[in-house]
Design a protein around this motif. Sequence first.
Motif, PDB file in Angstrom:
ATOM      1  N   LEU A   3       0.855  -1.291  -0.105  1.00 54.09           N
ATOM      2  CA  LEU A   3       0.065   0.006   0.009  1.00 54.09           C
ATOM      3  C   LEU A   3       0.677   1.377  -0.029  1.00 54.09           C
ATOM      4  O   LEU A   3       2.007   1.223   0.477  1.00 54.09           O
ATOM      5  N   ARG A   4       0.237   2.219  -0.559  1.00 57.26           N
ATOM      6  CA  ARG A   4       0.976   3.771  -0.538  1.00 57.26           C
ATOM      7  C   ARG A   4      -0.185   4.770   0.099  1.00 57.26           C
ATOM      8  O   ARG A   4      -1.570   4.439  -0.169  1.00 57.26           O
ATOM      9  N   VAL A   5       0.232   5.237   1.334  1.00 57.19           N
ATOM     10  CA  VAL A   5      -0.576   6.422   1.803  1.00 57.19           C
ATOM     11  C   VAL A   5      -0.052   7.633   1.668  1.00 57.19           C
ATOM     12  O   VAL A   5       1.186   7.832   1.736  1.00 57.19           O
ATOM     13  N   GLU A   6      -0.897   8.676   1.308  1.00 55.67           N
ATOM     14  CA  GLU A   6      -0.594   9.990   1.110  1.00 55.67           C
ATOM     15  C   GLU A   6      -1.609  10.619   2.194  1.00 55.67           C
ATOM     16  O   GLU A   6      -2.845  10.529   2.268  1.00 55.67           O
ATOM     17  N   PHE A   7      -1.232  11.719   3.050  1.00 59.30           N
ATOM     18  CA  PHE A   7      -1.806  12.278   4.080  1.00 59.30           C
ATOM     19  C   PHE A   7      -1.309  13.585   4.387  1.00 59.30           C
ATOM     20  O   PHE A   7      -0.226  13.991   4.096  1.00 59.30           O
ATOM     21  N   THR A   8      -2.216  14.529   4.845  1.00 61.88           N
ATOM     22  CA  THR A   8      -2.026  15.700   5.343  1.00 61.88           C
ATOM     23  C   THR A   8      -2.613  15.825   6.883  1.00 61.88           C
ATOM     24  O   THR A   8      -3.611  15.355   7.103  1.00 61.88           O
ATOM     25  N   THR A   9      -2.011  16.888   7.820  1.00 63.36           N
ATOM     26  CA  THR A   9      -2.725  16.968   8.967  1.00 63.36           C
ATOM     27  C   THR A   9      -3.145  18.351   9.064  1.00 63.36           C
ATOM     28  O   THR A   9      -2.133  19.172   8.491  1.00 63.36           O
ATOM     29  N   GLU A  10      -3.869  18.794   9.616  1.00 68.14           N
ATOM     30  CA  GLU A  10      -4.412  20.234   9.993  1.00 68.14           C
ATOM     31  C   GLU A  10      -4.845  20.640  11.291  1.00 68.14           C
ATOM     32  O   GLU A  10      -5.115  19.518  11.863  1.00 68.14           O
ATOM     33  N   PRO A  11      -4.744  21.684  11.883  1.00 64.61           N
ATOM     34  CA  PRO A  11      -4.348  22.930  11.028  1.00 64.61           C
ATOM     35  C   PRO A  11      -2.949  23.295  10.608  1.00 64.61           C
ATOM     36  O   PRO A  11      -2.119  22.450  11.404  1.00 64.61           O
ATOM     37  N   SER A  19       2.466  20.537  16.817  1.00 67.39           N
ATOM     38  CA  SER A  19       2.830  19.396  17.312  1.00 67.39           C
ATOM     39  C   SER A  19       2.180  18.011  16.885  1.00 67.39           C
ATOM     40  O   SER A  19       2.495  16.864  16.701  1.00 67.39           O
ATOM     41  N   HIS A  20       0.879  18.064  16.032  1.00 63.00           N
ATOM     42  CA  HIS A  20       0.324  17.046  15.416  1.00 63.00           C
ATOM     43  C   HIS A  20       0.918  16.592  14.146  1.00 63.00           C
ATOM     44  O   HIS A  20       1.380  15.463  14.017  1.00 63.00           O
ATOM     45  N   SER A  63      -2.163  11.910  16.216  1.00 59.72           N
ATOM     46  CA  SER A  63      -2.268  13.285  15.866  1.00 59.72           C
ATOM     47  C   SER A  63      -3.462  13.883  16.195  1.00 59.72           C
ATOM     48  O   SER A  63      -3.291  14.900  16.511  1.00 59.72           O
ATOM     49  N   LEU A  64      -4.596  13.038  16.257  1.00 63.32           N
ATOM     50  CA  LEU A  64      -5.881  13.699  16.716  1.00 63.32           C
ATOM     51  C   LEU A  64      -5.687  14.213  18.269  1.00 63.32           C
ATOM     52  O   LEU A  64      -6.080  15.109  18.797  1.00 63.32           O
TER      53      LEU A  64
END
Length: 93
Positions: A3-11, A19-20, A63-64
């Motif tokens: 698998l390949r995962v692509e992600f972003t975290t916000e804000p 920190s997240h 992260s959350l």
Amino acid sequence: MRLRVEFTTEPFDLDEVPSHAVVARDILQGAPLDSVDVGPFGNTAEGRAETVLAAIDALLRKSLEAGATRVSLQVNVIPEAAAAAGEAGEGGR
């Protein structure tokens, strides 16, 4: 399966790394993945399905907890022919 995962975290924070985002980076870099690319506006990782899914689980939870208000992600199955060609080019890991 790979698998390949692509992600972003916000804000996002343009002045300092949130920190997240640090937590997400640390989880990916500490996981036994085949490749990790961490950038300011997106991140990718590849590996065996079990390993990627375990990393995603930890990444979402931590992260959350660290203050992310949104995590956007996409998971793709890497076709076997592409995975084999990549491994052959990397010394057959």
